[in-house]
Design an enzyme around this catalytic site. Structure first.
Site, PDB file in Angstrom:
ATOM      1  N   GLY A   1     -33.553  28.028  29.591  1.00  0.00           N
ATOM      2  CA  GLY A   1     -32.251  27.034  29.816  1.00  0.00           C
ATOM      3  C   GLY A   1     -32.539  26.294  31.157  1.00  0.00           C
TER       4      GLY A   1
ATOM      5  N   GLY B   1     -29.697  25.646  32.965  1.00  0.00           N
ATOM      6  CA  GLY B   1     -28.619  26.098  33.732  1.00  0.00           C
ATOM      7  C   GLY B   1     -28.069  27.460  33.397  1.00  0.00           C
TER       8      GLY B   1
ATOM      9  N   GLU C   1     -22.334  23.948  34.269  1.00  0.00           N
ATOM     10  CA  GLU C   1     -22.337  25.089  34.859  1.00  0.00           C
ATOM     11  C   GLU C   1     -21.037  25.531  35.848  1.00  0.00           C
ATOM     12  OE1 GLU C   1     -24.338  27.100  33.598  1.00  0.00           O
ATOM     13  OE2 GLU C   1     -25.592  25.402  32.967  1.00  0.00           O
TER      14      GLU C   1
END
Ligand code: NAG
Ligand code: NAG
Ligand code: NAG
Length: 270
Positions: A125, A127, A232
């Protein structure tokens, strides 16, 4: 935030979900011979699939898929990595708490950060927020690499303003928009794997917080990096992208390229 795009999935002969559904349960004698060209991976050690340590819930298909793809690390290290928590787990739907500044240097917090980086890279990924490994703490990690970006179509990289950046660890991040410019693009989440939806995000943000040595940091970000930061930081408020998506754009990864329903905005900067 999830990074595998359609083009990377095309490298796989069959879909990840099919793998996860069939492989762990297939009895040894009846194991389906999957048309996979990577040697060695058809003989998984069952213990490796089941003895995974978790801060929170059950073994995750993403973690398994990451391992299956050979994206993980040495077996022993992987064994001690936490699983990615999936949508529905309360930790993803509640605000996280600040890390006390005096704790940043502690072995516990440093280990959590190391684990987060490993889990993010293994997924892979771009984040990850601490709630995604089951911890209601305000810590995010993010990174986008030339390699990940090379998997996406060139024209997409350009319109998304996606550029590589080095690993960032931000503790107690505070995000502010720096302009009213926005963009609408598809995004995905490791905690909602297999799906995508369009989310409108600010194009220019500033994030302040602390790095892993406890020093104050401030980051100006734009384009795709700004999107990752918003995604995030949202996790730390108990918000996942489906809470903000344009609902009629929600779809499976396999259907990512299919036309948008009538009335949906055109992708791009607004
Ligand atoms: C894995 O860990 C076990 C003990 O936890 C150790 O005995 C073994 O040698 C390790 N294997 C490798 C390949 O590092
Ligand atoms: C964004 O728009 C609002 C009003 O719509 C305005 O008050 C504000 O100054 C704008 N912010 C920036 C950074 O341009
Ligand atoms: C961020 O951008 C502002 C201008 O918008 C600038 O004043 C500031 O120095 C920048 N900060 C960093 C850390 O680059």
């Amino acid at each position: 935030m999830e990074t595998i795009h359609r083009s990377t999935l095309r490298l796989l002969p069959i879909s990840l979900s099919a793998l996860c559904l069939t492989r762990p349960t297939a009895p040894e004698s009846k194991r389906i011979r999957l048309p996979i060209s990577i040697p060695g991976i058809l003989n998984p050690k069952p213990a490796f699939l089941t003895s995974r340590k978790s801060y929170s819930s059950a073994p995750s298909p993403v973690a398994k898929a990451g391992w299956f793809l050979g994206l993980g690390e040495k077996k022993n290290k992987s064994l001690s990595l936490p699983d990615i928590v999936k949508a529905g787990d309360p930790v993803l739907h509640e605000p996280a708490r600040d890390v006390e500044l005096g704790d940043i240097g502690s072995e516990r917090i440093q280990k959590i950060i190391d684990d987060m980086v490993k889990v993010m890279r293994k997924a892979p990924g771009v984040g990850l927020a601490a709630p995604q490994i089951g911890l209601p703490l305000r810590i995010i990690v993010l990174e986008d690499t030339k390699e990940y970006i090379s998997y996406a179509p060139k024209d997409e990289i350009k319109v998304q303003q996606r550029r590589p950046f080095d690993l960032l660890v931000i503790i107690n991040p505070k995000l502010q928009k720096k302009s009213n410019r926005t963009a609408v693009f598809f995004e995905g989440c490791l905690s909602v794997d297999g799906f995508r939806a369009v989310v409108e995000r600010y194009l220019d943000v500033e994030v302040s917080g602390f790095d892993r040595s406890g020093q104050p940091i401030k980051i100006n970000a734009s384009g795709w990096q700004a999107r990752i930061l918003q995604h995030e930081c949202d996790h730390l408020e108990g918000t996942i992208y489906v809470d903000k998506m344009l609902p009629r754009t929600f779809r499976t990864v396999e259907n990512l390229d299919l036309p948008l329903a009538e009335g949906c905005p055109k992708l791009g900067s607004c």
